[in-house]
Enzyme design. Structure first.
Site, PDB file in Angstrom:
ATOM      1  N   CYS A 128       0.882  -1.232   0.138  1.00  0.00           N
ATOM      2  CA  CYS A 128       0.003  -0.145  -0.020  1.00  0.00           C
ATOM      3  C   CYS A 128       0.921   1.174   0.088  1.00  0.00           C
ATOM      4  O   CYS A 128       1.679   1.595   1.022  1.00  0.00           O
ATOM      5  CB  CYS A 128      -0.735  -0.003   1.267  1.00  0.00           C
ATOM      6  SG  CYS A 128      -1.959   1.589   1.252  1.00  0.00           S
ATOM      7  N   ILE A 132      -0.101  -6.003 -10.129  1.00  0.00           N
ATOM      8  CA  ILE A 132       0.702  -4.877  -9.100  1.00  0.00           C
ATOM      9  C   ILE A 132      -0.207  -4.257  -8.557  1.00  0.00           C
ATOM     10  O   ILE A 132      -1.541  -4.301  -8.680  1.00  0.00           O
ATOM     11  CB  ILE A 132       1.412  -4.154 -10.020  1.00  0.00           C
ATOM     12  CG1 ILE A 132       0.717  -3.392 -11.009  1.00  0.00           C
ATOM     13  CG2 ILE A 132       2.689  -4.572 -10.714  1.00  0.00           C
ATOM     14  CD1 ILE A 132       1.099  -2.106 -11.646  1.00  0.00           C
TER      15      ILE A 132
END
Lengths: 308, 245
Positions: free
Chosen positions: A131, A192
């Site tokens: 993140c 991704i």
């Protein structure tokens, strides 16, 4: 086993299409629109040990072919997810679901996974070490092979469920990170996550996002994601879930040819709420057009042609 | 419950130099309450653009907007016959029962848009609303006659006094009222709240991703916990608003 079915870490999916975490909530908003049981599975909103309110607003910006978000892992915390969200989800979704997990320390990742390990509805744990929108957590584990391996191993020890590690594109060598995760016991990798990006408002001369930077997703990142799936496929033997800008049945097939066993769809859900259903419906005809009889057979099909 | 549909532009007209009105025809069944919004998909823009519903009649709905950026300029130039992909039935909408029998409808600029259909629905419920419509100058005024034609008292204010009452909408609030509904710039909404201690329903605008609760892009803190402006909003009760957002 149908023409569309694939196997993800030993669990059969009716098709390889999976809404990506953070673009599908806990499923209810979409269950109002269509029967979400048509999905292969889906990955629910990233879950942390404690509740998180997320970042300040604005959290959303736009690019020419995509969007930036800096939501910052807003979620009610793992206990509330197990107690409140998952029972509600069980009423509208009758397949095993992917639990997406985030943390700010190795022990937090492990603790959240340990608690989710006891939930029968959860088929896989997707460990988000990528993140870009929180500080001191998330991506800091996903940009170093050693840290990625440490998180993977810690999670591996607390669960019998398949562990998918979600990788960041914001690295020099994603294949090395994927290999480190595989060696540490990951059952699969997904890639991704979003690409770190920003926009500046010309009138205020300030970043549009309160967080300054955010994660770019949408069709702008598809070729980048595809290249990374390709590279990771060359480096690991575990299954890959490909994602990043996928918005059509053709994109799903392209991702699989690059090396993906299954494919997640993210931002497309937000602008075309029927995106996943439409992609699944379009798959049989698209497969026929490209002479594909069984979808699971094309994974990695674009590799090795130089040797022929 | 939201719906996705293809709508046809049946009318596109300028109201002032900056503000335009667009009428779109299609399946409006998901548009249930004034204060709800729609999300339009425009060619060349990745994210949809949210607009308050100004009116819903028959098989059409109306939006009013200022051509301020790329999306709204594209929309201004749409011609009748154009087809647009629209998500309808978004957001909670105003509570028609929250603000009593004689509410003020207080709007600034294009913020008056959702108050028009709200006025119609309040009248249908037997209430007697008064519209306070705030603009900068006489040249910026629009929809004054439309509000008047509903048979309600309609007060226009302009900042430079070139039409109606000179000053801000808040300068016209000094009259008996049972509550208020308001939409417009946030500083105006704040000022409106500071000028009345009556019940109030406030419509907010935030940068959104999806518009239907999936992305968590527009979450604000309230006294009732976190709320997504697109899903549990855009209308919040004044009692639950935390102004630090």
């Amino acid at each position: 086993m149908g023409k569309l079915s694939v196997s993800l870490c030993g669990i059969e999916l009716d098709n390889p299409v999976i809404p990506a975490s953070g673009t599908f909530g806990y499923g209810y908003e979409f269950a109002e629109l269509y029967d979400i049981n048509c999905l292969g599975t889906f990955s629910f909103k990233g879950t942390t040990l404690q509740p998180r309110a997320g970042n300040r607003l604005p959290r959303i910006a736009e690019g020419n072919a995509g969007m930036l978000n800096a939501v910052g892992l807003q979620n009610p915390g793992v206990d509330a997810v197990i107690r409140e969200e998952l029972p509600k989800l069980a009423r509208v979704f009758h397949k095993p679901v992917i639990a997406n997990v985030s943390g700010f320390s190795v022990s937090e990742y492990a603790e959240v996974c340990r608690r989710l390990d006891g939930v029968p509805q959860v088929g896989w744990l997707e460990v988000n070490i990528s993140c870009p929108n929180v500080h001191g957590g998330g991506m800091s584990f996903g940009t170093d092979p050693g840290a990625a391996a440490e998180v993977t191993a810690a999670v591996r020890r607390v669960t019998a469920k398949p562990v998918i590690v979600k990788l960041s594109p914001n690295v020099t060598d994603i294949a090395a990170i994927a290999k480190a995760c595989e060696d540490a016991g990951a059952d699969a990798v997904s890639l991704i996550n979003t690409v770190m990006a920003m926009r500046i408002d010309l009138k205020t001369r300030r970043p549009v996002l309160a967080n300054r930077t955010g994660g770019l997703s949408g069709p702008a990142v598809f070729p980048l994601a595809l290249r990374m799936v390709w590279q990771v496929h060359e480096a690991v033997r575990i299954p890959i879930i490909g994602l990043g800008g996928v918005q059509s049945a053709e994109d799903v097939i392209e991702m699989m040819l690059a090396g993906a066993t299954a494919v997640q769809v993210g931002a497309a859900n937000l602008v075309k709420p029927f995106a996943c259903r439409d992609i699944i419906q379009a798959l049989p005809e698209t497969m026929e057009r490209y002479g594909i009889e069984k979808l699971s057979e094309i994974t990695g099909g674009a590799h090795g042609w130089e040797k022929m | 419950m939201m719906k996705q549909g293809i709508f046809t532009v049946t009318e596109s007209s300028p109201l002032t130099e900056k503000v335009s009105r667009l009428v779109l025809r299609g399946d409006v069944s998901a548009i249930e309450r004034p204060g709800q919004f729609v999300q339009l998909r425009l060619d060349g823009l990745y994210l949809r653009r949210p607009f308050s519903v100004c009116d819903r009649a028959g098989d059409s709905f109306t939006i009013l907007f200022e051509a301020a950026g790329k999306g709204t300029r594209l929309l201004r130039d749409e011609k009748p016959g154009a087809e647009i992909d629209v998500l309808t039935g978004l957001g909670n909408g105003f509570d028609l029962f929250a603000c009593g029998d004689t509410p003020l409808l207080i709007g600034g600029g294009t913020g008056i848009s959702p108050l028009y259909w709200l006025a119609k629905e309040l009248i249908r419920e037997g209430r007697r609303p008064t519209a306070l419509l705030g603009f900068n100058t006489a040249a910026d005024v629009f929809y004054e006659e439309d509000f008047r034609a509903l048979g309600i008292e309609t007060v226009v204010t302009t900042a430079n006094g070139s039409r109606g009452v000179k000053g801000y909408v808040t300068d016209a609030m000094d009259r008996p009222h049972s509550g208020f509904y308001t939409c417009g710039p946030e500083d105006m909404i704040k000022a409106v709240c500071s000028r009345s201690d009556r019940p109030g329903q406030l419509s907010f605008d935030r940068r959104m991703g999806c518009g239907f609760g999936a992305c968590m892009g527009c979450t604000v803190k309230t006294t009732n916990g976190l709320k997504r402006i697109c899903k549990e909003g855009p209308v919040l009760d004044r009692k639950e608003v935390l102004w630090e957002n």
